[in-house]
Design an enzyme around this catalytic site. Structure first.
Site, short mmCIF file in Angstrom:
data_model
loop_
_atom_site.label_atom_id
_atom_site.label_comp_id
_atom_site.label_asym_id
_atom_site.label_seq_id
_atom_site.Cartn_x
_atom_site.Cartn_y
_atom_site.Cartn_z
N HIS A 13 0.85 -1.29 0.10
CA HIS A 13 0.02 -0.03 0.05
C HIS A 13 0.95 1.23 -0.02
CE1 HIS A 13 -3.67 2.23 1.43
NE2 HIS A 13 -3.01 3.11 1.06
N HIS A 15 1.56 5.27 -1.55
CA HIS A 15 1.34 6.36 -2.25
C HIS A 15 2.38 7.17 -2.94
CE1 HIS A 15 -2.92 6.56 -1.07
NE2 HIS A 15 -2.41 6.21 0.18
N LEU A 16 2.42 7.41 -4.40
CA LEU A 16 3.71 7.98 -4.83
C LEU A 16 3.33 9.23 -5.42
CD1 LEU A 16 5.12 5.12 -6.58
CD2 LEU A 16 6.10 6.36 -4.84
N ASN A 41 -5.35 7.03 -6.13
CA ASN A 41 -6.08 8.25 -5.99
C ASN A 41 -5.21 9.62 -6.23
OD1 ASN A 41 -4.26 7.71 -3.82
ND2 ASN A 41 -5.86 8.87 -2.42
N LYS A 99 -9.02 -0.87 -5.88
CA LYS A 99 -9.19 0.09 -4.75
C LYS A 99 -10.63 0.56 -4.79
CE LYS A 99 -8.03 1.78 -0.95
NZ LYS A 99 -6.85 2.41 -0.40
N HIS A 136 -10.58 0.91 1.64
CA HIS A 136 -10.15 1.80 2.74
C HIS A 136 -11.49 1.67 3.60
CE1 HIS A 136 -9.04 5.76 4.62
NE2 HIS A 136 -9.93 5.59 5.07
N HIS A 174 -4.51 -0.69 5.78
CA HIS A 174 -4.37 0.00 6.87
C HIS A 174 -5.26 -0.31 8.28
CE1 HIS A 174 -7.12 2.44 5.20
NE2 HIS A 174 -6.37 2.89 4.08
N LEU A 219 -5.52 9.10 7.97
CA LEU A 219 -6.70 8.31 7.88
C LEU A 219 -6.47 6.96 7.56
CD1 LEU A 219 -8.91 11.23 6.59
CD2 LEU A 219 -9.00 10.06 8.85
N ASP A 247 1.00 2.50 3.62
CA ASP A 247 0.37 3.79 3.33
C ASP A 247 1.13 5.09 3.55
OD1 ASP A 247 -1.85 5.13 2.83
OD2 ASP A 247 -2.88 4.93 4.87
N ALA A 263 -4.44 14.46 5.54
CA ALA A 263 -4.08 13.36 6.37
C ALA A 263 -2.93 12.52 5.67
CB ALA A 263 -5.35 12.29 6.34
#
Length: 345
Positions: A13, A15-16, A41, A99, A136, A174, A219, A247, A263
């Site tokens: 998990h 985020h880039l 996202n 997702k 999520h 998460h 979050l 995450d 967040a």
């Protein structure tokens, strides 16, 4: 023990972001991880096979020279997701998961799902081909207390979906509560959970006691200490239902340090050092490889990495306080404890 050899880990998990942020933060993950499941996202989100292919190409172009890092792509589930496009992307190996964001649950989730009946056909097709759904797991009803939203999601959304679409493979991402840990443990082979680095270290006091600390705000929000202890027990147990999904979520300090701050905790830089401290404190260093390198690969049906890394224990390491991007600084997660373990080489 002062030396530990692991198969090179995966992050299930991550985020880039994109653009300047992607170029700045990707090396922090590629330095230690072989693969990572990339969250979709963006703005606009990654909703089609063409979107995923384009984003993958931008990630590959941003890799450090000589890096063998492999991004594993996902699609963002919407009420308009095209089943044929999704199946085609899965069949050629372009995507590894889909997702689910309940609309408004977290950063860049406005395009998420409001009416779950509208995605049932997509979920049924995913069950047929064995494509995992990453969720999520929080409701967004403002009447539900933010500390109760994960437990409410299990009862009112996730469990009904799983009963309505049998065979759907689910990753509850998460997780932050003992409720989620217990649900996954009793849920059978079709459900697993990722646990983040920061949720193994912080509870809600770290965010609120003695002053607000925005770099610990994420979050799902961190919960009581009893929930943190349940997460630590699950992660260090060796149970194959639990594995690492950091995450790691970069935000510029300018976006975090404001009246309505973003967040996310950025943990890519020091995750392995933090995890080694957590597992050592539990007398479970021999189970760290399962959590970081084996369990996730097994669930996703891919081989564990052949390459090894070595963690060495010594004097406390100096972790940079932040990563500089072309647009500003991203603060690195501070675990609030000395980190004695570093990755050799």
């Amino acid at each position: 023990m002062d030396r530990l050899t692991l198969r090179r880990p995966d992050d299930w998990h991550l985020h880039l972001r994109d653009g300047a942020m992607l170029n700045a933060v990707l090396p922090e993950t590629a330095r230690h991880f072989a693969r990572a499941l990339i969250m979709p996202n963006l703005v606009p989100p990654v909703v089609t096979a063409a979107d995923a292919a384009d984003y993958r190409d931008r990630i590959l172009a941003a890799k450090p020279r000589g890096s063998r890092f492999q991004p594993l792509m996902t699609l963002y589930l919407t009420e308009d997701t095209d089943v044929r496009d999704l199946r085609a992307a899965a069949e050629i190996g372009l995507i590894s998961a889909v997702k689910l964001y309940p609309a408004g649950a977290t950063t860049n989730s406005a395009s998420g799902v409001t009416d779950f009946s509208k995605v049932k056909r997509v979920l049924e097709n995913m069950a047929q081909i064995g494509l995992p759904l990453c969720v999520h797991g929080e409701v967004t009803d403002p009447a539900v207390d933010i500390f109760d939203r994960e437990a409410a999601f299990i009862e009112t959304v996730l469990d009904p979906i799983r009963r309505d679409v049998p065979g759907l493979r689910v990753v509850m991402e998460h997780v932050t509560t003992s409720d989620a840990v217990d649900y996954v443990r009793g849920g059978g082979d079709d459900i697993v959970a990722t646990i983040t680095t920061h949720h193994l270290v912080i509870n809600r006091n770290h965010i609120l006691a003695g002053g607000i600390r925005p770099h610990y705000y994420c979050l799902p929000v961190a919960k009581r200490e009893s929930h943190r202890r349940a997460l630590v027990a699950a992660a260090t147990s060796g149970d194959p239902s639990f594995f690492l999904g950091t995450d790691s979520a970069p935000h510029l300090d300018a976006a975090k340090l404001q009246p309505c701050g973003c967040a996310g905790c950025f943990t890519a830089t020091n995750t392995l050092s933090v995890l080694a401290e957590v597992f050592e404190a539990e007398g479970a260093l021999e189970r760290l490889e399962a959590f970081t390198s084996l369990n996730g690969a097994a669930f996703y049906g891919i081989e564990a990495n052949d390459e090894r890394i070595v963690l060495v224990k010594g004097d406390p390491i100096n972790v940079p306080p932040g990563i500089l991007t072309d647009e500003g600084v991203v603060t690195v997660f501070d675990p609030g404890m000395p980190l004695h373990w570093h990755v050799e080489g």
